[in-house]
Design a protein around this motif. Structure first.
Motif, PDB file in Angstrom:
ATOM      1  N   VAL A  11      80.008  -5.509  46.589  1.00  0.00           N
ATOM      2  CA  VAL A  11      81.464  -6.678  46.806  1.00  0.00           C
ATOM      3  C   VAL A  11      80.633  -7.832  45.797  1.00  0.00           C
ATOM      4  O   VAL A  11      79.452  -8.170  46.105  1.00  0.00           O
ATOM      5  CB  VAL A  11      81.302  -6.524  48.318  1.00  0.00           C
ATOM      6  CG1 VAL A  11      81.702  -4.885  48.419  1.00  0.00           C
ATOM      7  CG2 VAL A  11      79.805  -6.587  48.513  1.00  0.00           C
ATOM      8  N   GLN A  12      81.295  -8.963  46.753  1.00  0.00           N
ATOM      9  CA  GLN A  12      80.948 -10.210  46.078  1.00  0.00           C
ATOM     10  C   GLN A  12      80.575 -10.633  47.733  1.00  0.00           C
ATOM     11  O   GLN A  12      81.732 -10.109  48.538  1.00  0.00           O
ATOM     12  CB  GLN A  12      82.616 -10.672  45.759  1.00  0.00           C
ATOM     13  CG  GLN A  12      82.762 -10.527  44.149  1.00  0.00           C
ATOM     14  CD  GLN A  12      83.914 -11.539  43.852  1.00  0.00           C
ATOM     15  OE1 GLN A  12      83.949 -11.854  44.275  1.00  0.00           O
ATOM     16  NE2 GLN A  12      84.118 -11.804  42.933  1.00  0.00           N
ATOM     17  N   ALA A  13      79.769 -12.065  47.493  1.00  0.00           N
ATOM     18  CA  ALA A  13      79.355 -11.897  48.455  1.00  0.00           C
ATOM     19  C   ALA A  13      80.671 -12.461  49.413  1.00  0.00           C
ATOM     20  O   ALA A  13      81.923 -12.856  49.385  1.00  0.00           O
ATOM     21  CB  ALA A  13      78.934 -13.984  48.464  1.00  0.00           C
ATOM     22  N   SER A  16      82.789  -6.942  52.388  1.00  0.00           N
ATOM     23  CA  SER A  16      82.446  -6.028  53.561  1.00  0.00           C
ATOM     24  C   SER A  16      82.405  -4.638  53.003  1.00  0.00           C
ATOM     25  O   SER A  16      83.051  -4.496  52.199  1.00  0.00           O
ATOM     26  CB  SER A  16      83.591  -6.242  54.662  1.00  0.00           C
ATOM     27  OG  SER A  16      84.181  -7.265  55.254  1.00  0.00           O
ATOM     28  N   LEU A  17      81.645  -3.919  53.967  1.00  0.00           N
ATOM     29  CA  LEU A  17      81.102  -2.628  53.248  1.00  0.00           C
ATOM     30  C   LEU A  17      81.188  -1.491  54.540  1.00  0.00           C
ATOM     31  O   LEU A  17      80.346  -2.475  55.861  1.00  0.00           O
ATOM     32  CB  LEU A  17      79.938  -1.964  52.337  1.00  0.00           C
ATOM     33  CG  LEU A  17      80.221  -2.510  50.563  1.00  0.00           C
ATOM     34  CD1 LEU A  17      79.112  -2.448  50.096  1.00  0.00           C
ATOM     35  CD2 LEU A  17      81.242  -1.345  49.934  1.00  0.00           C
ATOM     36  N   ARG A  18      81.451  -0.334  54.843  1.00  0.00           N
ATOM     37  CA  ARG A  18      81.312   0.728  55.914  1.00  0.00           C
ATOM     38  C   ARG A  18      80.144   1.581  55.719  1.00  0.00           C
ATOM     39  O   ARG A  18      80.799   2.191  54.441  1.00  0.00           O
ATOM     40  CB  ARG A  18      82.342   0.927  57.314  1.00  0.00           C
ATOM     41  CG  ARG A  18      82.338   2.299  58.022  1.00  0.00           C
ATOM     42  CD  ARG A  18      83.365   2.318  58.421  1.00  0.00           C
ATOM     43  NE  ARG A  18      83.520   3.011  59.589  1.00  0.00           N
ATOM     44  CZ  ARG A  18      83.597   4.308  60.365  1.00  0.00           C
ATOM     45  NH1 ARG A  18      85.175   4.641  59.245  1.00  0.00           N
ATOM     46  NH2 ARG A  18      83.573   3.888  61.576  1.00  0.00           N
ATOM     47  N   LEU A  19      79.694   1.589  56.020  1.00  0.00           N
ATOM     48  CA  LEU A  19      77.894   2.256  55.281  1.00  0.00           C
ATOM     49  C   LEU A  19      78.430   4.081  56.784  1.00  0.00           C
ATOM     50  O   LEU A  19      78.158   3.019  57.435  1.00  0.00           O
ATOM     51  CB  LEU A  19      76.837   2.440  55.951  1.00  0.00           C
ATOM     52  CG  LEU A  19      76.257   1.078  54.538  1.00  0.00           C
ATOM     53  CD1 LEU A  19      74.567   0.970  54.437  1.00  0.00           C
ATOM     54  CD2 LEU A  19      76.800   1.721  52.864  1.00  0.00           C
ATOM     55  N   SER A  61      68.355 -11.197  60.905  1.00  0.00           N
ATOM     56  CA  SER A  61      69.141 -11.816  59.645  1.00  0.00           C
ATOM     57  C   SER A  61      70.018 -10.698  59.041  1.00  0.00           C
ATOM     58  O   SER A  61      71.133 -11.138  58.483  1.00  0.00           O
ATOM     59  CB  SER A  61      68.393 -11.204  58.202  1.00  0.00           C
ATOM     60  OG  SER A  61      68.088  -9.550  58.200  1.00  0.00           O
ATOM     61  N   VAL A  62      70.902 -10.146  60.202  1.00  0.00           N
ATOM     62  CA  VAL A  62      72.102  -9.392  59.996  1.00  0.00           C
ATOM     63  C   VAL A  62      73.471  -9.339  61.644  1.00  0.00           C
ATOM     64  O   VAL A  62      74.062  -8.851  61.678  1.00  0.00           O
ATOM     65  CB  VAL A  62      72.052  -7.980  60.173  1.00  0.00           C
ATOM     66  CG1 VAL A  62      71.688  -7.586  58.600  1.00  0.00           C
ATOM     67  CG2 VAL A  62      71.777  -7.007  60.528  1.00  0.00           C
ATOM     68  N   LYS A  63      71.658 -10.319  62.431  1.00  0.00           N
ATOM     69  CA  LYS A  63      73.362 -10.283  63.861  1.00  0.00           C
ATOM     70  C   LYS A  63      74.268 -11.127  63.453  1.00  0.00           C
ATOM     71  O   LYS A  63      74.020 -11.783  63.053  1.00  0.00           O
ATOM     72  CB  LYS A  63      71.620 -10.842  64.740  1.00  0.00           C
ATOM     73  CG  LYS A  63      70.558  -9.952  65.349  1.00  0.00           C
ATOM     74  CD  LYS A  63      69.885 -10.675  66.348  1.00  0.00           C
ATOM     75  CE  LYS A  63      69.358 -10.010  67.125  1.00  0.00           C
ATOM     76  NZ  LYS A  63      68.177 -10.725  67.803  1.00  0.00           N
ATOM     77  N   GLY A  64      75.643 -10.408  64.199  1.00  0.00           N
ATOM     78  CA  GLY A  64      76.757 -11.219  63.761  1.00  0.00           C
ATOM     79  C   GLY A  64      77.217 -11.219  63.182  1.00  0.00           C
ATOM     80  O   GLY A  64      78.320 -11.214  62.428  1.00  0.00           O
ATOM     81  N   ARG A  65      76.282 -10.359  61.660  1.00  0.00           N
ATOM     82  CA  ARG A  65      77.730  -9.919  60.801  1.00  0.00           C
ATOM     83  C   ARG A  65      77.514  -8.009  60.424  1.00  0.00           C
ATOM     84  O   ARG A  65      78.582  -8.208  60.070  1.00  0.00           O
ATOM     85  CB  ARG A  65      77.271 -10.605  59.424  1.00  0.00           C
ATOM     86  CG  ARG A  65      76.122 -12.043  59.514  1.00  0.00           C
ATOM     87  CD  ARG A  65      75.716 -12.595  58.138  1.00  0.00           C
ATOM     88  NE  ARG A  65      74.634 -11.644  57.430  1.00  0.00           N
ATOM     89  CZ  ARG A  65      74.177 -11.220  56.709  1.00  0.00           C
ATOM     90  NH1 ARG A  65      74.938 -10.318  55.947  1.00  0.00           N
ATOM     91  NH2 ARG A  65      73.454 -10.945  56.890  1.00  0.00           N
ATOM     92  N   ASN A  82      80.078  -6.946  57.234  1.00  0.00           N
ATOM     93  CA  ASN A  82      80.659  -7.747  56.935  1.00  0.00           C
ATOM     94  C   ASN A  82      80.186  -9.237  56.677  1.00  0.00           C
ATOM     95  O   ASN A  82      79.081  -9.796  56.723  1.00  0.00           O
ATOM     96  CB  ASN A  82      81.063  -8.372  58.513  1.00  0.00           C
ATOM     97  CG  ASN A  82      81.880  -7.115  58.986  1.00  0.00           C
ATOM     98  OD1 ASN A  82      82.767  -6.457  58.192  1.00  0.00           O
ATOM     99  ND2 ASN A  82      82.269  -7.459  60.307  1.00  0.00           N
ATOM    100  N   SER A  83      81.094  -9.929  56.375  1.00  0.00           N
ATOM    101  CA  SER A  83      80.309 -11.222  55.581  1.00  0.00           C
ATOM    102  C   SER A  83      78.953 -11.000  54.541  1.00  0.00           C
ATOM    103  O   SER A  83      78.231 -11.514  54.585  1.00  0.00           O
ATOM    104  CB  SER A  83      79.828 -12.285  56.844  1.00  0.00           C
ATOM    105  OG  SER A  83      80.984 -12.880  57.556  1.00  0.00           O
ATOM    106  N   LEU A  84      79.271 -10.519  54.193  1.00  0.00           N
ATOM    107  CA  LEU A  84      78.181  -9.865  52.811  1.00  0.00           C
ATOM    108  C   LEU A  84      76.721 -11.091  52.014  1.00  0.00           C
ATOM    109  O   LEU A  84      78.272 -12.087  51.555  1.00  0.00           O
ATOM    110  CB  LEU A  84      78.095  -8.739  52.509  1.00  0.00           C
ATOM    111  CG  LEU A  84      77.850  -6.934  53.000  1.00  0.00           C
ATOM    112  CD1 LEU A  84      78.787  -6.152  52.086  1.00  0.00           C
ATOM    113  CD2 LEU A  84      76.469  -7.301  53.013  1.00  0.00           C
ATOM    114  N   LYS A  85      76.205 -11.472  51.806  1.00  0.00           N
ATOM    115  CA  LYS A  85      75.823 -12.003  51.054  1.00  0.00           C
ATOM    116  C   LYS A  85      74.682 -11.485  49.846  1.00  0.00           C
ATOM    117  O   LYS A  85      74.104 -10.377  50.022  1.00  0.00           O
ATOM    118  CB  LYS A  85      74.411 -12.418  51.809  1.00  0.00           C
ATOM    119  CG  LYS A  85      75.213 -13.634  53.627  1.00  0.00           C
ATOM    120  CD  LYS A  85      73.993 -14.376  53.874  1.00  0.00           C
ATOM    121  CE  LYS A  85      74.540 -14.951  55.861  1.00  0.00           C
ATOM    122  NZ  LYS A  85      73.702 -15.481  56.263  1.00  0.00           N
ATOM    123  N   PRO A  86      74.435 -12.279  49.063  1.00  0.00           N
ATOM    124  CA  PRO A  86      73.318 -12.058  47.470  1.00  0.00           C
ATOM    125  C   PRO A  86      72.485 -10.965  48.302  1.00  0.00           C
ATOM    126  O   PRO A  86      71.641 -10.184  47.660  1.00  0.00           O
ATOM    127  CB  PRO A  86      73.356 -12.352  46.995  1.00  0.00           C
ATOM    128  CG  PRO A  86      74.794 -13.187  46.623  1.00  0.00           C
ATOM    129  CD  PRO A  86      74.875 -13.474  48.988  1.00  0.00           C
TER     130      PRO A  86
END
Length: 124
Positions: A11-13, A16-19, A61-65, A82-86
């Motif tokens: 995905v792009q920055a 979102s993805l759901r695992l 590092s992932v709190k809130g996202r 959500n709001s994925l980052k590189p």
């Protein structure tokens, strides 16, 4: 317990993805379930966990996202990202711990069963 993780992808920055992680072999409704990740050239790090009581932990590092949830009827745990980052790029692993207490949820040594991992790639 066998674990099958799915839902990874590219995905792009900002995307979102759901695992999903489906457990088989026995019910995991009384187990703690976690997600870890290992980026390129990095050690495996804790991401999130949910105890059988419903208590939840996240890495800073992932709190809130990211959010974590479980469906015990389906023997499955989910990680909504959500709001994925590189820097979220990694192989994501789900794991089950029958014995972890709240203070040990973030340690991979607390987990007895591991899935095969699913790749998440976030491009800028």
């Amino acid at each position: 317990v066998q674990l099958q993780a799915s839902g990874g992808g590219s995905v792009q920055a900002g995307g979102s993805l759901r695992l999903s992680c489906a457990a088989s072999g026995r019910t995991v409704r009384r187990d703690n379930m976690g997600w870890f990740r290992q980026g390129p050239g990095k050690e495996r790090d804790f991401v999130a966990a949910i105890r059988w009581t419903g208590d939840i932990r996240f890495a800073d590092s992932v709190k809130g996202r990211f959010t974590i949830s479980r469906d015990d009827a389906k023997n499955t745990v989910y990680l909504q990202m959500n709001s994925l980052k590189p820097e979220d790029t990694a192989v994501y692993y789900c794991a089950v711990s029958p014995r972890a207490i709240a203070s040990t949820l973030t340690r991979d040594s607390s987990y007895d069963y591991w899935g095969q991992g699913t790749q998440v790639t976030v491009s800028s």
